[in-house]
Design a protein around this motif. Structure first.
Motif, PDB file in Angstrom:
ATOM      1  N   ASP A 277       0.814  -1.217   0.000  1.00  0.00           N
ATOM      2  CA  ASP A 277       0.000   0.000   0.000  1.00  0.00           C
ATOM      3  C   ASP A 277       0.845   1.264   0.000  1.00  0.00           C
ATOM      4  O   ASP A 277       0.320   2.362   0.238  1.00  0.00           O
ATOM      5  CB  ASP A 277      -0.910   0.007   1.234  1.00  0.00           C
ATOM      6  CG  ASP A 277      -1.931  -1.122   1.199  1.00  0.00           C
ATOM      7  OD1 ASP A 277      -2.374  -1.477   0.088  1.00  0.00           O
ATOM      8  OD2 ASP A 277      -2.281  -1.654   2.263  1.00  0.00           O
ATOM      9  N   HIS A 297      -1.253  -3.996 -10.613  1.00  0.00           N
ATOM     10  CA  HIS A 297      -2.707  -4.019 -10.531  1.00  0.00           C
ATOM     11  C   HIS A 297      -3.340  -4.588 -11.791  1.00  0.00           C
ATOM     12  O   HIS A 297      -4.406  -5.223 -11.724  1.00  0.00           O
ATOM     13  CB  HIS A 297      -3.229  -2.606 -10.247  1.00  0.00           C
ATOM     14  CG  HIS A 297      -3.023  -2.182  -8.825  1.00  0.00           C
ATOM     15  ND1 HIS A 297      -1.824  -1.658  -8.372  1.00  0.00           N
ATOM     16  CD2 HIS A 297      -3.847  -2.230  -7.748  1.00  0.00           C
ATOM     17  CE1 HIS A 297      -1.929  -1.391  -7.080  1.00  0.00           C
ATOM     18  NE2 HIS A 297      -3.138  -1.718  -6.681  1.00  0.00           N
ATOM     19  N   LEU A 492      -5.612 -10.038  -7.638  1.00  0.00           N
ATOM     20  CA  LEU A 492      -6.290  -8.835  -7.168  1.00  0.00           C
ATOM     21  C   LEU A 492      -7.703  -8.813  -7.734  1.00  0.00           C
ATOM     22  O   LEU A 492      -7.898  -9.090  -8.925  1.00  0.00           O
ATOM     23  CB  LEU A 492      -5.554  -7.571  -7.607  1.00  0.00           C
ATOM     24  CG  LEU A 492      -4.246  -7.240  -6.882  1.00  0.00           C
ATOM     25  CD1 LEU A 492      -3.579  -6.032  -7.529  1.00  0.00           C
ATOM     26  CD2 LEU A 492      -4.494  -6.978  -5.411  1.00  0.00           C
ATOM     27  N   ALA A 496     -10.060  -3.778  -6.171  1.00  0.00           N
ATOM     28  CA  ALA A 496      -8.730  -3.230  -5.891  1.00  0.00           C
ATOM     29  C   ALA A 496      -8.207  -2.454  -7.101  1.00  0.00           C
ATOM     30  O   ALA A 496      -7.578  -1.398  -6.942  1.00  0.00           O
ATOM     31  CB  ALA A 496      -7.766  -4.357  -5.528  1.00  0.00           C
TER      32      ALA A 496
END
Length: 819
Positions: A277, A297, A492, A496
């Motif tokens: 994060d 991502h 993910l 997200a």
């Protein structure tokens, strides 16, 4: 040239410049790349580098544009041609280091430092610890053996000291001394290359002794090393910058502020790798990162979480790894970190220990610690850092860094048997956070120096232990073993991804995004193929099982030629590598797969390494690759490859479209407008090759033939849309997730940009088919239509609820424009 306004690119196209692809070759490609739809060419480093360099990161002269590429006239000609086609130039800049070339005379500043020592005006350029032993000399670990064994190869000729192909300057007045006295009289100490690990007294790029660190934090050094590039920016030749390895700098934020002022605020992105994060410091004067966080991502969307867990079970059964040798991600990382910090970075750690010991001797509390305790505290604290480095000089990072280092310190204290001795951790912790300052009576600036070097060493530790070691020891799903990736938790959910995109649009809307680069260990299309295996782990297990004994690399009897017992882990890695390349059973592919697999086992360092090569083992691995993954044994994998082709197509096209339309500025690596299968360097750094006739055929109305042509059409369509409507994608744009409704909703990723562009992509397409397809899953188009689909020409009304089985009947992706 006149300098254009400081606007961000709509898309960049990375070119790897090298002697076989100079400025003139790039200039010839300009019409094609302009037609493709990018706004800027993104050039690898352009300053003078080691002759023959295929990458340009080994800079030797900051004052000159590289002659092998065509020099400054060639760069200016490229810029002029680009400008005439509506394109600008973004250039890769290397502020952290220079080459220690052979001969050293290629690096003029370093040559003068070797000749004149600390008194040289260039001594301040380089990060050298003259007080670290060696009689006040700079250690140069360039000898093939110990000094006594190599002495016969030295000779003095023409006023220089020669050793094989190397040449070194002589300290004035020492030319006539006997050889051994002459060597001792120099400002440098020539030494066996193996001494670099523990005795080096200059900072380097990670563990590469051939790259010496530059002190860009010094204003005079900054001006000298950036003067040429900044002049080319002012003159309109260069429009933007990519900054290589900012984490190697003392104060990245301060550096970027100075650079921002020097460029007049030109678009700049930084190669900062974010983990978990972590966020880019808000104070940094740049557009954002180069985009490895976006890659993470994007890739994560195409990994099935349940299937990845089952694949791990099959991997564990196949390889039977120890927990810290690939059996558990966190344990594997921790062991690798201990190995790197105690071995590869021993010299860097000892420099920190010396500094901490000086501070400890004069600071009663929390000082007064033995060197061994400080060393132990340093190691135990660093191996527990979850990110690359803290930023003590950045006030905006203070709270986050304090929390992170506090957690790491708590763990580090448990590594001491005697609690009182664990207080050494407190000193290291406070110094790393910049909480201690040097008093006016103290000589030098030890506290500030420690904080900076702690951060720089932490960055090198994370890169070497995670990217260059653990990634190669944990090959469960190779697509997840990528820069910025999380192999232990590779999947993910769409939520997200949407949260990341919304944050990007809010905080860093013109940051870079990437899928493939010159540094990715596998290109995006290779990773897209491998990711499908997370949807069919049992098929992967069965394919390997069908090969029986041929699935495992048999190294022969233990001890014969250094080969040792069979190695199922390298076998698993090799099979996934050849599957990702799309070449199982292809004998010609062995020329590419073998170097990649050998690099993997050397980086892993378990059975062989770069410095301790086991010839028998490596020969056995190469033979296995030729006969197994690239030979007739691979027949079951060839069949699997054919079966999975539709789902590979969905991954390739889906990742490409999401990348090209999400927030940020997409950077396309050379060749990736087509399907592009490349492995780790040097496989991915060859000269660019273009086929403009294929784009012309599509533009002429030709239907795409095959996946590569499909990807080219999609890429050109999206890039041209970004170019023609920059306001829909730029800093003032908006990003809104669009959610499907129905039993297969999780397989659809869709979003709307500025109410005018709708992107739709399919994820986990194999699982979708296995569960019966889209069924009655619907996607409600945003209001404001009609919506025109750019790839097929279909038109749909706004607010329409369309079945995804109809919407994606022809292609797994769709790109709509309103109006």
């Amino acid at each position: 040239m006149t300098q254009p306004p400081s606007t961000s690119p709509t898309a960049t196209y990375r070119l790897q410049l090298q002697p076989d692809f100079p400025f003139a070759a790039a200039e010839r490609a300009v019409p094609h790349l302009a037609a493709l739809g990018v706004s800027h060419l993104h050039l690898s480093p352009v300053l003078e580098a080691v002759p023959g360099s295929a990458h340009g990161y080994d800079v030797v002269d900051h004052t000159a544009v590289r002659a092998e590429l065509g020099g400054e006239p060639g760069l200016r000609a490229l810029a002029a041609t680009a400008r005439s086609h509506g394109l600008g130039l973004v250039v890769d800049l290397v502020p952290n280091h220079m080459a220690v070339p052979a001969p050293v005379s290629l690096n003029g500043p370093l040559w003068q430092v070797l000749r004149d020592g600390p008194a040289s005006p260039y001594a301040r350029w380089f990060d050298i610890d003259w007080d670290a032993g060696h009689g006040g000399r700079l250690l140069l670990p360039v000898l093939g053996g110990r000094l006594g064994d190599e002495a016969r190869h030295f000779r003095v000729e023409g006023g220089v000291l020669r050793y094989q192909e190397q040449a070194f300057p002589l300290r004035p007045g020492t030319e006539e001394l006997p050889l051994m006295r002459l060597l001792e009289a120099q400002w440098y100490r020539l030494a066996w290359w193996r001494l670099a690990r523990s005795e080096l007294n200059y900072r380097r790029f990670f563990t590469i002794s051939e790259l010496i660190a530059v002190r860009a934090e010094d204003p005079e050094v900054f001006e000298a090393t950036h003067g040429t590039v900044l002049r080319l920016v002012r003159e309109g030749v260069i429009d933007g910058l990519r900054i290589d390895h900012p984490d190697g700098l003392v104060d990245p934020g301060g550096y970027l502020a100075r650079l921002h002022e020097g460029t007049g605020g030109r678009w700049t992105v930084v190669e900062k790798i974010l983990t978990g994060d972590e966020r880019l410091p808000a104070s940094w004067a740049c557009a954002g990162t180069t985009g490895y966080d976006a890659l993470r991502h994007l890739d994560g969307l195409f990994v099935c979480p349940q299937g990845a867990g089952r694949l791990f079970s099959h991997y564990r059964d196949f390889t039977t790894p120890l927990a810290d040798e690939g059996g558990d991600w966190e344990e594997t990382v921790r062991r690798a970190a201990y190995e790197v910090i105690t071995h590869d970075l021993a010299a860097e750690v000892e420099r920190l220990v010396r500094t901490a010991a000086r501070i400890s001797a004069r600071v009663p509390a929390p000082g007064d610690h033995a060197p061994w305790a400080l060393r132990h505290a340093l190691r135990e604290l660093m191996v527990r850092l979850p990110v690359y480095r803290p930023y003590a000089a950045d006030a905006g990072q203070a709270e986050q860094d304090a929390a992170m280092l506090g957690t790491a310190a708590a763990g580090a204290r448990t590594a001491f048997r005697v609690p009182e001795e664990a207080r050494a951790v407190d000193l290291i912790h406070d110094l790393a956070l910049g909480r201690l300052a040097d008093g006016p009576e103290d000589e030098g600036a030890d506290c500030a120096d420690f904080a900076a070097r702690f951060a720089q060493t932490a960055s090198a530790l994370h890169a070497k232990s995670v990217e260059d070691t653990a990634f190669y020891r944990y090959p469960v799903l190779l697509s997840a073993c990528e820069v910025g990736g999380a192999p232990g938790d590779p999947a993910l959910p769409p939520e997200a991804f949407h949260a990341y995109c919304a944050r990007m649009q809010r905080d860093r809307p013109t940051a870079g995004t990437v899928l493939s680069t010159h540094d990715t260990k596998r290109s995006a299309d290779v990773r897209a193929r491998i990711a499908v295996l997370s949807e069919c782990p049992d098929r992967w297990r069965d394919a390997l099982g069908a090969m029986a004994e041929g699935a495992v690399c048999d190294l022969g009897p233990p001890g014969v030629g250094g080969a040792g017992p069979a190695d199922p882990m390298v076998s698993w890695l090799a099979w996934q590598t050849v599957f990702g390349l799309g070449a199982p059973g292809d004998t010609a592919a062995a020329e590419r797969v073998t170097p990649a697999v050998l690099k993997a086992v050397r980086e892993a360092g378990l059975r062989t390494s770069w410095t301790e090569r086991k010839a028998g083992y490596e020969e056995a691995v190469a033979e296995f690759v030729r006969k197994g993954p690239c030979g007739p044994t691979a027949a079951p994998l060839v069949a699997l490859d054919d079966e999975l082709a539709p789902f590979i197509r969905a991954n390739v096209l889906g990742a490409a479209l999401l990348h090209l339309t999400m927030p940020g500025v997409p950077d396309l690596y050379q060749g990736t407008e087509h399907t592009y299968a490349a492995l780790v360097d040097p496989d991915n750094r060859g000269p660019a090759r273009f086929r403009p006739e294929l784009l012309a055929e599509l533009d002429g109305g030709g239907a795409p033939r095959g996946l590569s042509a499909e990807k080219l059409r999609l890429t050109a369509t999206a890039l041209r849309l970004r170019r023609d409507r920059p306001e829909w994608f730029g800093a003032a744009a908006t990003y809104e997730p669009v959610y499907a409704e129905g039993p297969a909703a999780e397989h659809c990723v869709a979003f709307c940009r500025s109410g005018r562009v709708l992107t739709v992509a399919t994820r986990l397409s194999l699982r979708l088919v296995e569960t019966g397809g889209w069924w009655d899953t619907l996607l409600r188009l945003p209001s404001g239509g009609p919506w025109h689909e750019l790839l097929t020409g279909r038109e749909l009304p706004g607010d329409a609820a369309v079945g995804l089985s109809e919407l994606l009947a022809v292609s797994p992706v769709a790109l709509f424009v309103a109006g």
